[in-house]
Write a protein that holds these residues in place. Structure first.
Motif, PDB file in Angstrom:
ATOM      1  N   MET A 372     -12.511 -17.140  20.083  1.00 37.55           N
ATOM      2  CA  MET A 372     -12.064 -15.808  19.683  1.00 37.55           C
ATOM      3  C   MET A 372     -12.530 -14.762  20.688  1.00 37.55           C
ATOM      4  SD  MET A 372     -12.722 -13.872  16.027  1.00 37.55           S
ATOM      5  CE  MET A 372     -11.988 -15.238  15.116  1.00 37.55           C
ATOM      6  N   ASP A 373     -11.682 -13.769  20.968  1.00 34.53           N
ATOM      7  CA  ASP A 373     -12.008 -12.663  21.863  1.00 34.53           C
ATOM      8  C   ASP A 373     -12.069 -11.376  21.039  1.00 34.53           C
ATOM      9  OD1 ASP A 373     -12.234 -11.775  24.786  1.00 34.53           O
ATOM     10  OD2 ASP A 373     -10.705 -10.411  24.004  1.00 34.53           O
ATOM     11  N   LYS A 375     -10.694  -8.730  21.423  1.00 30.60           N
ATOM     12  CA  LYS A 375      -9.404  -8.056  21.318  1.00 30.60           C
ATOM     13  C   LYS A 375      -8.482  -8.706  20.278  1.00 30.60           C
ATOM     14  CE  LYS A 375      -9.232  -6.113  25.997  1.00 30.60           C
ATOM     15  NZ  LYS A 375      -8.427  -6.027  27.241  1.00 30.60           N
ATOM     16  N   ASP A 376      -8.899  -9.852  19.757  1.00 30.68           N
ATOM     17  CA  ASP A 376      -8.078 -10.539  18.758  1.00 30.68           C
ATOM     18  C   ASP A 376      -8.094  -9.780  17.433  1.00 30.68           C
ATOM     19  OD1 ASP A 376      -7.612 -12.437  20.663  1.00 30.68           O
ATOM     20  OD2 ASP A 376      -9.059 -13.884  19.871  1.00 30.68           O
ATOM     21  N   SER A 377      -7.002  -9.885  16.704  1.00 25.80           N
ATOM     22  CA  SER A 377      -6.859  -9.128  15.460  1.00 25.80           C
ATOM     23  C   SER A 377      -7.831  -9.558  14.374  1.00 25.80           C
ATOM     24  CB  SER A 377      -5.414  -9.260  14.942  1.00 25.80           C
ATOM     25  OG  SER A 377      -5.098 -10.634  14.711  1.00 25.80           O
ATOM     26  N   TYR A 379     -10.997 -10.371  14.672  1.00 27.92           N
ATOM     27  CA  TYR A 379     -12.386 -10.316  15.129  1.00 27.92           C
ATOM     28  C   TYR A 379     -13.280  -9.424  14.259  1.00 27.92           C
ATOM     29  CZ  TYR A 379     -16.420  -9.048  17.993  1.00 27.92           C
ATOM     30  OH  TYR A 379     -17.692  -8.800  18.447  1.00 27.92           O
TER      31      TYR A 379
END
Length: 504
Positions: A372-373, A375-377, A379
């Motif tokens: 997961m980053d 910027k992922d929704s 997060y």
């Protein structure tokens, strides 16, 4: 009870003083007698004199800021920033195994060789450990990595015992929560800044491991940390604002310290009821760093998670320190409220963690799995959970330190308590890192962590109810020291005592 010194009259000469008593007499006048007792003013800011408890605490805090603070930032990356975490888990198993053994006896070592040398020895191990990770980055030398981890365990046992002795024995009874909070804030500021290093260096990278520059930056900071340890002064020169000195031993020997360790275990046997809390206090790190941060997030997001985790540690320490020093409520009652609140936080925060952990198992995570980053929704939810994990950690450890400090003001005893704490804590950590290296499922790691935290709080209830007093008599604390009331008592107490002698 300590032996009373005979009162001096006009017709009889004062008794001769030993060299050590002469040293105390030289500075007994307090701030203003020598450079160590001179405050410095910078405009509206007044810096405490160098030999004050606050100045010494801040110095120790910055040593920990630069050494274990940076170590926490490296560890918090999950696998120390490596893609494969198994070898780092082996090093951490070695680290906490030696830490457990050395930590248990480190209080006696600190009392014998002094806090300054103990702190310096402790800081060096952190520098070498990061150097071994840098070496591992180039040659995959597992042997050097594990050796450095084992040596760090020895060094860390020394550093944290010295730190605990300063933090718990230097303040007055009314300031112990404040001192713990200040230390925890400065110490975790190191981890915050340390976590910013990999975050900023990898801000434009989607990689899952850090480069050489990150480790070199950590090494430079850690080198500054263990050199700074030389600035600490010995406990016998520290003087509080009320004129009192820290209760220590004038002439410690290896024999007297080993005997003192036995005496503490015999007289304060109830400390055994805190051992489960000691074990639990670091048990969950392996799960949080490897089972959550390394398992679910890429490297730059791990760095961001580390930043918010340790910022929330600072908030948690400030919050709990304020509660535990709230003077409108008696200390014995505050200890009970603090434990009850800790239990509520355990159920609430770790209950949220259970909801998150149900979404994956260790079998779902491989080196090639997508991470997961930030910027992922999806997060935001995991980020807040990780923040609350950091907040909880600070609350738990602040309470444990404060609870130990409420049981005695004797610096010698508290050095042993700190050694017990770090030794038992590290024994638990050694088990968890070994379990992680063996591939234990994350769900099981989570369940054991939550259960241990809850159970340890319940086991501590008898100490909190029956052993925490509103205040501790100074002569009670002198029982395990060769110092007398005249050596350590506040100036006002000595003046009152002298007045009583004259009236008699």
């Amino acid at each position: 009870m300590a032996d009373e010194k005979p009162a001096t009259t006009a017709s009889s000469p004062p008794p001769e003083k030993t060299a050590d008593e002469e040293s105390h007499a030289t500075t007994r006048g307090g701030p203003g007698k020598g450079w160590m007792y001179k405050s410095v003013g910078l405009g509206f800011i007044k810096i405490p004199y160098y030999a004050s408890p606050m100045s010494q605490l801040v110095l120790v805090s910055f040593v920990c800021f630069l050494c274990p603070g940076m170590f926490n930032a490296v560890t918090g990356l999950g696998g120390a920033g490596q893609l494969e975490t198994r070898d780092v888990s082996k090093a951490n198993t070695a680290l906490y195994s030696t830490f457990a053994v050395v930590g248990f006896f480190a209080g006696s070592v600190a009392n014998r060789i002094g806090l300054r040398l103990t702190l310096f020895i402790g800081g060096f191990g952190y520098f070498l450990y990061v150097a071994s990770i840098l070496s591992y980055n180039h040659n995959q030398n597992v042997g050097f990595l594990v050796f450095a981890g084992a040596l760090l365990g020895v060094c860390a046992g020394c550093l944290w015992t010295a730190q605990g002795a300063v933090m718990m024995s230097y303040p007055t009874e009314q300031e112990k929560g404040k001192f713990i909070s200040i230390f925890w804030i400065i110490f975790n500021m190191g981890a915050v800044i340390g976590s910013l290093v990999p975050l900023l260096q990898n801000l434009n990278s989607q990689a899952n491991a850090v480069g050489n520059g990150t480790y070199i930056a950590f090494m430079v900071l850690m080198f500054c940390g263990f050199i700074l340890a030389f600035g600490l002064i010995e406990s016998k020169h520290v003087r509080r604002l009320d004129g009192s000195y820290v209760i220590t031993m004038k002439n410690p020997s290896w024999k007297s310290e080993l005997k003192g360790l036995y005496q503490v275990l015999r007289s304060d046997y109830y400390i055994l009821l805190l051992f489960p809390m000691f074990i639990a206090s670091n048990w969950f790190y392996t799960y949080q760093f490897n089972g959550v941060n390394a398992a679910k997030f890429n490297i730059r997001t791990r760095g961001l998670n580390g930043v918010v985790y340790y910022i929330c540690q600072m908030v948690g320490a400030l919050f709990y320190g304020w509660i535990l020093d709230f003077r409108k409520i008696r200390r014995s009652i505050r200890s009970q409220y603090g434990l009850a609140l800790l239990l509520a936080l355990t159920m609430g925060i770790w209950g949220g963690g259970y909801v998150f952990q149900k979404g994956y198992t260790r079998a779902d995570i491989t080196p090639d799995s997508p991470r997961m980053d930030f910027k992922d929704s999806g997060y935001i939810g995991p980020m807040f959970l990780y923040m609350f994990y950091g907040f909880y950690d600070a609350c738990f450890q602040t309470y444990v330190y404060w609870l130990m400090g409420s049981l005695t003001n004797n610096g010698r005893k508290l050095a042993n308590f700190a050694g017990f704490y770090k030794g038992i804590q590290s024994a638990g950590a050694a088990v968890t890192w070994a379990v992680d290296e063996a591939g234990q499922d994350y769900v099981t790691q989570f369940a054991v962590s939550w259960g241990l935290l809850t159970g340890s709080i319940l086991i501590a209830i008898p100490i909190v109810i029956w052993k925490v007093k509103d205040s501790i008599d100074i002569e009670e604390d002198l029982k395990f020291s060769d110092e007398t009331l005249e050596d350590v008592a506040p100036t006002a107490v000595l003046e009152n005592r002298a007045g009583d002698t004259v009236k008699a």
